[in-house]
Design a protein around this motif. Structure first.
Motif, PDB file in Angstrom:
ATOM      1  N   ASN A  32       0.842  -1.192   0.000  1.00 55.13           N
ATOM      2  CA  ASN A  32       0.000   0.000   0.000  1.00 55.13           C
ATOM      3  C   ASN A  32       0.884   1.251   0.000  1.00 55.13           C
ATOM      4  O   ASN A  32       1.682   1.456   0.916  1.00 55.13           O
ATOM      5  CB  ASN A  32      -0.893  -0.018   1.243  1.00 55.13           C
ATOM      6  N   VAL A  65       0.450   4.319   0.693  1.00 56.25           N
ATOM      7  CA  VAL A  65       0.316   5.386   1.683  1.00 56.25           C
ATOM      8  C   VAL A  65       0.594   4.909   3.111  1.00 56.25           C
ATOM      9  O   VAL A  65       0.498   5.691   4.051  1.00 56.25           O
ATOM     10  CB  VAL A  65      -1.069   6.073   1.627  1.00 56.25           C
ATOM     11  N   LEU A  66       0.925   3.625   3.276  1.00 58.36           N
ATOM     12  CA  LEU A  66       1.232   3.144   4.630  1.00 58.36           C
ATOM     13  C   LEU A  66       2.710   2.764   4.705  1.00 58.36           C
ATOM     14  O   LEU A  66       3.271   2.224   3.749  1.00 58.36           O
ATOM     15  CB  LEU A  66       0.365   1.923   4.967  1.00 58.36           C
ATOM     16  N   ARG A  85       4.063  -0.262   9.354  1.00 63.89           N
ATOM     17  CA  ARG A  85       2.625  -0.416   9.587  1.00 63.89           C
ATOM     18  C   ARG A  85       2.117  -1.683   8.902  1.00 63.89           C
ATOM     19  O   ARG A  85       1.364  -2.464   9.481  1.00 63.89           O
ATOM     20  CB  ARG A  85       1.893   0.806   9.024  1.00 63.89           C
ATOM     21  N   GLN A  86       2.554  -1.876   7.662  1.00 65.08           N
ATOM     22  CA  GLN A  86       2.044  -3.005   6.885  1.00 65.08           C
ATOM     23  C   GLN A  86       2.596  -4.326   7.376  1.00 65.08           C
ATOM     24  O   GLN A  86       1.974  -5.365   7.210  1.00 65.08           O
ATOM     25  CB  GLN A  86       2.377  -2.815   5.400  1.00 65.08           C
ATOM     26  N   LEU A  87       3.767  -4.255   7.998  1.00 67.44           N
ATOM     27  CA  LEU A  87       4.372  -5.485   8.493  1.00 67.44           C
ATOM     28  C   LEU A  87       3.820  -5.865   9.872  1.00 67.44           C
ATOM     29  O   LEU A  87       3.667  -7.035  10.190  1.00 67.44           O
ATOM     30  CB  LEU A  87       5.902  -5.306   8.545  1.00 67.44           C
ATOM     31  N   GLU A  96       0.759  -4.959  11.187  1.00 70.41           N
ATOM     32  CA  GLU A  96      -0.687  -5.020  11.392  1.00 70.41           C
ATOM     33  C   GLU A  96      -1.222  -6.452  11.503  1.00 70.41           C
ATOM     34  O   GLU A  96      -2.105  -6.711  12.319  1.00 70.41           O
ATOM     35  CB  GLU A  96      -1.445  -4.225  10.326  1.00 70.41           C
ATOM     36  N   ALA A  97      -0.674  -7.375  10.692  1.00 66.45           N
ATOM     37  CA  ALA A  97      -1.153  -8.750  10.781  1.00 66.45           C
ATOM     38  C   ALA A  97      -0.812  -9.355  12.142  1.00 66.45           C
ATOM     39  O   ALA A  97      -1.611 -10.072  12.734  1.00 66.45           O
ATOM     40  CB  ALA A  97      -0.560  -9.597   9.657  1.00 66.45           C
ATOM     41  N   TYR A 127       8.417   4.245   3.206  1.00 69.15           N
ATOM     42  CA  TYR A 127       7.224   3.864   2.449  1.00 69.15           C
ATOM     43  C   TYR A 127       7.646   3.018   1.251  1.00 69.15           C
ATOM     44  O   TYR A 127       8.820   3.051   0.846  1.00 69.15           O
ATOM     45  CB  TYR A 127       6.483   5.124   2.004  1.00 69.15           C
ATOM     46  N   MET A 138       6.231 -10.294   5.638  1.00 69.85           N
ATOM     47  CA  MET A 138       4.826 -10.215   6.042  1.00 69.85           C
ATOM     48  C   MET A 138       4.185 -11.592   6.064  1.00 69.85           C
ATOM     49  O   MET A 138       3.441 -11.936   6.971  1.00 69.85           O
ATOM     50  CB  MET A 138       4.057  -9.323   5.061  1.00 69.85           C
ATOM     51  N   TYR A 197      -2.744  -4.238  -3.730  1.00 71.26           N
ATOM     52  CA  TYR A 197      -2.463  -4.127  -2.293  1.00 71.26           C
ATOM     53  C   TYR A 197      -3.706  -4.348  -1.434  1.00 71.26           C
ATOM     54  O   TYR A 197      -3.585  -4.716  -0.266  1.00 71.26           O
ATOM     55  CB  TYR A 197      -1.757  -2.805  -1.955  1.00 71.26           C
ATOM     56  N   LYS A 251      -3.933 -10.980   4.158  1.00 66.94           N
ATOM     57  CA  LYS A 251      -3.310 -10.919   5.482  1.00 66.94           C
ATOM     58  C   LYS A 251      -4.314 -11.233   6.572  1.00 66.94           C
ATOM     59  O   LYS A 251      -3.958 -11.294   7.738  1.00 66.94           O
ATOM     60  CB  LYS A 251      -2.788  -9.505   5.731  1.00 66.94           C
ATOM     61  N   LEU A 284      -6.843  -9.245   7.505  1.00 63.17           N
ATOM     62  CA  LEU A 284      -7.297  -8.068   8.257  1.00 63.17           C
ATOM     63  C   LEU A 284      -8.823  -8.040   8.265  1.00 63.17           C
ATOM     64  O   LEU A 284      -9.472  -8.598   7.388  1.00 63.17           O
ATOM     65  CB  LEU A 284      -6.759  -6.793   7.602  1.00 63.17           C
ATOM     66  N   ILE A 336      -1.592  12.965   3.243  1.00 65.41           N
ATOM     67  CA  ILE A 336      -2.195  11.669   2.952  1.00 65.41           C
ATOM     68  C   ILE A 336      -1.253  10.778   2.155  1.00 65.41           C
ATOM     69  O   ILE A 336      -1.127   9.591   2.425  1.00 65.41           O
ATOM     70  CB  ILE A 336      -3.522  11.861   2.195  1.00 65.41           C
ATOM     71  N   PRO A 351       2.463   9.859   1.085  1.00 68.53           N
ATOM     72  CA  PRO A 351       3.877  10.105   1.376  1.00 68.53           C
ATOM     73  C   PRO A 351       4.707  10.276   0.110  1.00 68.53           C
ATOM     74  O   PRO A 351       5.840  10.733   0.185  1.00 68.53           O
ATOM     75  CB  PRO A 351       4.295   8.853   2.142  1.00 68.53           C
TER      76      PRO A 351
END
Lengths: 315, 316
Positions: free
Chosen positions: A90, A92-93, A97-99, A101-102, A137, A153, B213, B220, B222, B308, B310
């Protein structure tokens, strides 16, 4: 999209043990990726549906789980590595964060504990300066590094199985070998079962223990990687091997691509789906799809004309 | 970032200067002048000439232009040439909070409706709920805001008598009196805006939900809300912010019209009355303030991008 039911995957059945690497090989459109998504039940309904069958993880049928229980399997007991590292993260994360969160979702780790484990994971997959990378990022990372992060991940919640769908197709050749070696090594060490989906026979030869060759949604041959190389037992497998340039063969033997293209899944040929492209095809091949039959120990092939196969095998 | 902001501020001053200049000359090209508006062609030639001299309108246009700008740079927008000769800045300071309250509340109401509506429409695609949102958005885009305002007055003020129909009460007189006078006009002002935003959030989300993504986020394991709100929504928001920046202009324009329906003496009323009266200094001053609001909202949009996404960074 044209109307109609596509049996993208038909009668596919295989198993994987912990610490073992199993490959699914086939051309584009042969149903490899759908098989992978079907295991995770990510084929989106109502467009796609599993009509019959079972996906057993440690004896438990995943198809019988409700949505919530299935969600807890994804990313937790089964990790997934996708084909496109450039678009799979993603934008924007942050990587961190992406690693994490799970791990926070499935293992209930605190942010601090998840961060500490994320640092370890990045080191495990060979990313230097993990602390700095976690803050960055995706656009700061190269393709190979992103795929390493994806592998981290997939490993983060200590899964029993990892499914890698064309994990190296989008990467440079030099990086491909590194990534595959890393995945094989980690799965052996951490005792994780690994399914590699690929169209690349080179990948299979070096890294897979066992191989399933798919054509038009069916498995047409399966066996150990070495069996497949030494004694390929299906015209399609032989065709695949003949269409790959090989350095170990005299230069005057020309490559022999398989004529034609994979069939339209909406209009599969009757009987054996490979029949229109097969040199050995006989009239009875059109009558029924050949079942998988044993050709040697732990080596099976779905072909009626096995006895004439010898003629096709390259010298 | 600081360098970028300084550059943008210089740009803003240039834009405002250009707008003010354009308005200055356009006003003088438009048929009719303050004298005609004041005297209704009743005065004799001598009286007209005296008034022209008193207002400084007998000077060549470029002299008037330089004079006006000289005063503006000193922070003086001049006096209204009409009626009480009230300073323009005072008239604007009186009117501005009303328009900002109206536009601000309209903006908030619009977002409170549009964000959930757009998200629901995208995640429940092709269901009854999606159709309801699409129908409402279509209606919101098609309805003239002044007509919707009148409709709101008829139903909620005249009919049900829940809320006052017209007027404005400053916030200093209490929150409820202030907000109760603003709710209906704010809804009228925000409807078109929220329809535009809801549609854009829907299409933005549908686009993002197809990406790799998002599939990874699902793989994942989520929760759906994490996938939608954490992974998809910020990405869908990037194009929406662009549209919102443009649509904010529409919101302000709507406020001008709606103020007249609800008899709110805001910037729009001030602007329209002063144009009708050819009250040159007031029109010029009000337009200057409006252009400042626009320039500022565009700047806010550009800064929001960096918060928002980066990948967007200005001068490193």
């Amino acid at each position: 999209m044209p109307d109609g039911v596509i049996r993208a995957v038909n009668d596919v059945s295989f198993h994987v043990e912990r610490g073992e690497v199993v490959a699914i090989v086939g051309e584009s459109g042969s149903g490899k990726s759908v098989t992978a998504l079907a295991i995770l039940r990510l084929v989106s309904e109502p467009l796609g549906r599993i009509i019959a069958g079972a996906v057993r993880l440690d004896g438990q049928d995943l198809l019988r789980l409700d949505h919530e229980a299935m969600r807890r399997v994804r990313g937790h007991r089964i990790g997934m590595v996708f084909q496109e590292p450039m678009t799979s993260l993603n934008p924007v994360l942050s990587i961190g964060r992406q690693l994490t969160e799970a791990m926070q979702t499935h293992l209930g780790l605190s942010p601090g504990a998840a961060h500490a484990r994320a640092v370890e994971l990045l080191q495990l997959v060979g990313i230097a300066e993990p602390e700095r990378r976690l803050k960055q990022y995706p656009h700061h990372l190269s393709g190979g590094m992103r795929q390493r992060a994806m592998i981290a991940m997939a490993l983060s919640c200590k899964p029993e199985l990892i499914i890698a769908d064309e994990p190296t197709t989008a990467l440079d050749v030099t990086i491909q070998a590194q990534i595959l070696h890393l995945m094989q090594d980690l799965c052996r060490r951490l005792d994780v079962a690994l399914i590699i989906i690929t169209h690349n026979l080179g990948v299979v030869a070096r890294y897979a223990d066992r191989v399933n060759v798919m054509y038009a949604g069916r498995i047409v041959e399966r066996g150990s990687a070495s069996d497949l190389y030494r004694a390929p037992s299906h015209p399609y497998t032989i065709g695949l091997l003949n269409s790959v340039p090989r350095l170990d063969r005299p230069r005057d033997i020309p490559m022999e691509p398989i004529p034609g293209s994979p069939p339209d899944p909406l209009a599969l040929p009757s009987g054996c789906a490979f029949r229109p492209r097969c040199k050995l095809a006989m009239s009875h091949c059109a009558e029924a799809a050949p079942p998988l039959r044993s050709v040697a120990t732990a080596h099976e092939s779905a072909c009626f004309e096995l006895h004439r196969l010898q003629a096709m095998v390259p010298a | 970032m600081t360098r970028y902001l300084i550059r943008r501020a210089i740009g803003a001053v240039i834009v405002m200067w250009a707008v003010a200049t354009l308005v200055f000359f356009m006003l003088r090209i438009v048929p009719g002048d303050p004298i005609g508006a004041m005297l209704f062609d009743a005065g004799d030639a001598a009286a007209v000439e005296a008034l022209r001299h008193k207002l400084g309108l007998d000077a060549p246009i470029y002299v008037q232009y330089v004079k006006w700008f000289w005063l503006v740079f000193q922070g003086d927008l001049g006096n209204s040439i009409y009626g009480s000769n009230m300073p323009v800045s005072k008239a604007i300071i009186e009117a501005l909070p009303r328009t900002l309250s109206l536009a601000g509340l309209g903006f908030i109401i619009a977002l409170v409706i549009a964000v959930p509506a757009g998200l629901i429409a995208a995640t429940r695609r092709n269901t009854m709920l999606d159709n309801v949102v699409s129908f409402w958005a279509f209606l919101g885009l098609s309805m003239p805001e002044f007509w919707f305002g009148i409709l709101l007055i008829i139903v909620f003020a005249a009919g049900l008598k829940w809320l006052p129909a017209i007027g404005y009460v400053p916030l200093s007189d209490g929150f409820w009196p202030w907000v109760s006078h603003l709710i209906l006009p704010a809804i009228a002002v925000g409807t078109t805006f929220s329809a535009i935003i809801a549609r854009n959030i829907r299409s933005g989300m549908l686009e993002v939900l197809k990406t790799d993504y998002i599939r990874v986020a699902r793989a994942k394991g989520l929760t759906t809300s994490a996938v939608i709100l954490r992974h998809a929504f910020p990405n869908a928001l990037i194009p929406v912010i662009t549209v919102a920046g443009i649509a904010f202009a529409l919101l302000m324009a709507n406020a001008v019209v709606v103020e007249n329906v609800f008899s709110i003496k805001g910037l729009g009323r001030l602007l329209i009355n002063s144009i009708l009266n050819r009250d040159y200094p007031t029109v010029q001053g009000a337009v200057l303030v409006v252009s400042a609001i626009f320039v500022l909202s565009n700047l806010v949009v550009d800064v929001l991008y960096t918060m928002i996404d980066p990948r967007i960074r200005y001068d490193k």
